[in-house]
Design a protein around this motif. Sequence first.
Motif, PDB file in Angstrom:
ATOM      1  N   TYR A 130       0.901  -1.201   0.076  1.00 57.26           N
ATOM      2  CA  TYR A 130       0.128   0.072   0.171  1.00 57.26           C
ATOM      3  C   TYR A 130       1.021   1.435   0.239  1.00 57.26           C
ATOM      4  CZ  TYR A 130      -3.552   3.645   1.429  1.00 57.26           C
ATOM      5  OH  TYR A 130      -4.332   4.660   1.924  1.00 57.26           O
ATOM      6  N   PHE A 131       0.498   2.478  -0.678  1.00 57.14           N
ATOM      7  CA  PHE A 131       1.641   3.230  -1.117  1.00 57.14           C
ATOM      8  C   PHE A 131       0.123   4.915  -0.971  1.00 57.14           C
ATOM      9  CE2 PHE A 131       2.917   7.410  -2.953  1.00 57.14           C
ATOM     10  CZ  PHE A 131       4.077   7.162  -2.194  1.00 57.14           C
ATOM     11  N   LEU A 132       0.878   5.580  -0.206  1.00 62.69           N
ATOM     12  CA  LEU A 132       0.128   6.920  -0.073  1.00 62.69           C
ATOM     13  C   LEU A 132       0.362   8.048  -0.318  1.00 62.69           C
ATOM     14  CD1 LEU A 132      -3.463   7.904   1.112  1.00 62.69           C
ATOM     15  CD2 LEU A 132      -0.958   9.392   2.112  1.00 62.69           C
ATOM     16  N   SER A 133       0.973   9.047  -0.344  1.00 65.47           N
ATOM     17  CA  SER A 133       1.026  10.685  -0.549  1.00 65.47           C
ATOM     18  C   SER A 133       0.138  11.714  -0.852  1.00 65.47           C
ATOM     19  CB  SER A 133       2.129  10.624  -2.149  1.00 65.47           C
ATOM     20  OG  SER A 133       1.189  11.038  -3.019  1.00 65.47           O
ATOM     21  N   TYR A 134       0.799  12.850   0.044  1.00 65.01           N
ATOM     22  CA  TYR A 134      -0.203  14.347  -0.568  1.00 65.01           C
ATOM     23  C   TYR A 134       0.417  14.897  -0.353  1.00 65.01           C
ATOM     24  CZ  TYR A 134       1.340  14.136   4.468  1.00 65.01           C
ATOM     25  OH  TYR A 134       1.980  14.569   5.686  1.00 65.01           O
ATOM     26  N   LEU A 145      -2.430   7.481  -4.827  1.00 69.36           N
ATOM     27  CA  LEU A 145      -3.019   5.525  -4.144  1.00 69.36           C
ATOM     28  C   LEU A 145      -1.940   5.081  -4.585  1.00 69.36           C
ATOM     29  CD1 LEU A 145      -5.507   7.903  -2.197  1.00 69.36           C
ATOM     30  CD2 LEU A 145      -6.120   5.759  -1.027  1.00 69.36           C
ATOM     31  N   SER A 146      -1.611   3.668  -4.313  1.00 68.96           N
ATOM     32  CA  SER A 146      -1.213   2.886  -5.083  1.00 68.96           C
ATOM     33  C   SER A 146      -1.707   1.368  -3.855  1.00 68.96           C
ATOM     34  CB  SER A 146      -0.294   3.147  -6.029  1.00 68.96           C
ATOM     35  OG  SER A 146       0.232   1.588  -6.596  1.00 68.96           O
ATOM     36  N   ALA A 147      -2.287  -0.157  -4.758  1.00 68.52           N
ATOM     37  CA  ALA A 147      -2.428  -0.969  -3.625  1.00 68.52           C
ATOM     38  C   ALA A 147      -2.094  -1.842  -4.976  1.00 68.52           C
ATOM     39  CB  ALA A 147      -3.056  -0.729  -2.832  1.00 68.52           C
TER      40      ALA A 147
END
Length: 302
Positions: A130-134, A145-147
């Motif tokens: 799982y990856f998240l950036s803001y 978002l990426s998963a």
Amino acid sequence: MALLHASLCASPGCGAAMSPLRWGAWLLLLAGPAASTASPADESGGARGGGRGDGERGARDEPQRQHHDSSYGTFASEFYDLRYLSEEGYPFPTAPPVDPFAKIRVDDCGKTKGCFRYGKPGCNAETCDYFLSYRRIGADVEFELSADTDGWVAVGFSSDKKMGGDDVMACVHDDNGRVRIQHFYNVGQWAKEIQRNPARDEEGIFENNRVTCRFKRPVYVPRDETIVDLHLSWYYLFAWGPAIQGSITRHDIDSPPVSERVVSIYKYEDIFMPSAAYQTFSSPFCLLLIVALTFYLLMGTP
């Protein structure tokens, strides 16, 4: 003609001075209108003749009109081919190409955007579970978002670390191959879709068995129970899982990861959270055990 000649040759010696070339030009000027314009007698005679004469003249003119129409159609077709068709025969100008989905950059994490990575140590947006950036862009916050899933990936904004009463943004891969950004509100353990969707500038892709998306939503919103103000700090809930006919189902793992502390969009951090497969070896007890075992092997038994 004599009168015209007199008017044109008012000065003495005019006739002698006019060259044959000028006489030819004047003759053409005089003959042009007479040859191209029908006289009133001709028009009246044609009108009085009527009947068979008109029919015969129409019959004679019909092939000329057909030839004219055919020539005009050929010209129009050739003009269209030259002006509007390419060499392959397709109309142009064509629509501009659609920009491909820009890959998520991780070298900006902790600098110009905040990131959360869950999975194998050192993973990036294409290899993490799982990856998240803001990051803030004017009055908006851009999320990426990426998963590792073929269904959906989501982030929830919660006042605690538990699921329930949370504002959720999810990227859902439907049966048509599209990735849609949807808005949900957690009612207990159940996610209810909310028609009011704050997302904009949406884009998503399903590739290499991963759902990846990018969208913006405003920092400040009118007071609403299902949409939080992002200028406040919230716990971030991270989840992903399968989808059935474009509808989300239960997340992949029983206890999805949660941020250890509240997250501020005004502070950029690069936070790594090891997945379950790597948590055992990263716990303090295991590290202490490894150190003790290594010391024992190096020193030997007494």
